[in-house]
Scaffold this active site. Sequence first.
Site, PDB file in Angstrom:
ATOM      1  CD  GLU A 183       4.742  -0.304   9.033  1.00 49.63           C
ATOM      2  OE1 GLU A 183       5.730   0.010   9.729  1.00 49.63           O
ATOM      3  OE2 GLU A 183       3.561  -0.140   9.414  1.00 49.63           O
ATOM      4  CE  LYS A 231       4.213  -3.487  12.705  1.00 46.84           C
ATOM      5  NZ  LYS A 231       2.921  -2.845  13.044  1.00 46.84           N
TER       6      LYS A 231
END
Length: 384
Positions: free
Chosen positions: A323, A326
């Site tokens: 991700e 993040k």
Amino acid sequence: MSFSISLLGFIILLFITFNNVLIARAFTGTYGVNYGRIADNIPSPESVVTLMKASKIKNTRIYDANHEVLNAFKGSGIGIIIGLGNEFLRDISISQDRATDWVKQNVQPFVPGTRIRGIAIGNEVLGGADQGLWEVLLPAVKNVHTALDLLHLADDVEVSSPHSAGVFASSYPPSAGAFKETLVPYMQPLLEFFTRIKSPFYINTYPFLAYISDPEHIDINYAIFKKNPGIYDEKTKLHYDNMFEAQIDATYAALEKAGFPKMEVIVSETGWASRGDPNEVGATVSNARTYNKNLRKRLLKKKGTPYRPKKVVKAYVFAMFNENLKPGPTSERNFGLFKADGSTAYNIGFTGLVPSSATSLFSLKGTGSMYAVCVAALILIITS
């Protein structure tokens, strides 16, 4: 002829019942994956469903109740736990109407087509920095469960709340597992309620975090399921050859001390980063591959732990994708099993995205014997 029609009707009813039983099961098998979406480069939810089915991932968790995701999972057969974020806990805790409205908006319209089988109320609340949330967690849990009950969904949708290792005062050796005294006033009534509604205890277990915090004294092989001397728990006379099982048994020990020896423990998050900052020793592709491959093999054996050998270990791996948005250290953005294009980040036995024909084949696997029975019965009816 009338007998044949009756028999045919019975077989069809049996087949439908069989499929419904499959759909109603809470956790299919022992392996699941967390589907985080703090990224701007990962596949669409529809593609993620295709990827999960091709990889035979039957359980997933998301951290919200995104409607696009829930619609994408409709008809997939994949069990999904949705999340009620920490930011909603205060509002939900003080108003049953708000809790009911939330369930009406985010659960009721999607079931049973989408297999929503649980709601995680908050994430790592107890032991977290915001102590104000500690007090509102249980009221929020109760209000959401009441809402499910009012809407006749409580039998199919579980209510839970995942915890971090921050809830423990001690966890080594496993028999020393115990909750922090400061959390007992909040943990005890929460566990009492979960016992009443038959919810398990969810724990986020990361040997990776334990290892990078003390690489000089923790054997990397013990952390990633490779051959090592292990540890011996003098009190229980049990030997542990991996940290994952030791952490689970520390959780069981803490629950036992709190008066809940029969509560099941499920791992809501575990994983290993494939990349990290210079001080995050061990965050490599090789270690991530070894940990996740060995974890998957261990879970597929459907075995318990040394302290709870009859309690089959179930776990959700963190995470489906790297991700890229993040915050935090580099490791936070590198826990993914898959790359953004749907290919595998490293080889642990998954195949990545495959042609759609494989998806249809997958949907038959596991029910093939019942199809065979039905086909054989139909042939018998036609030829009789």
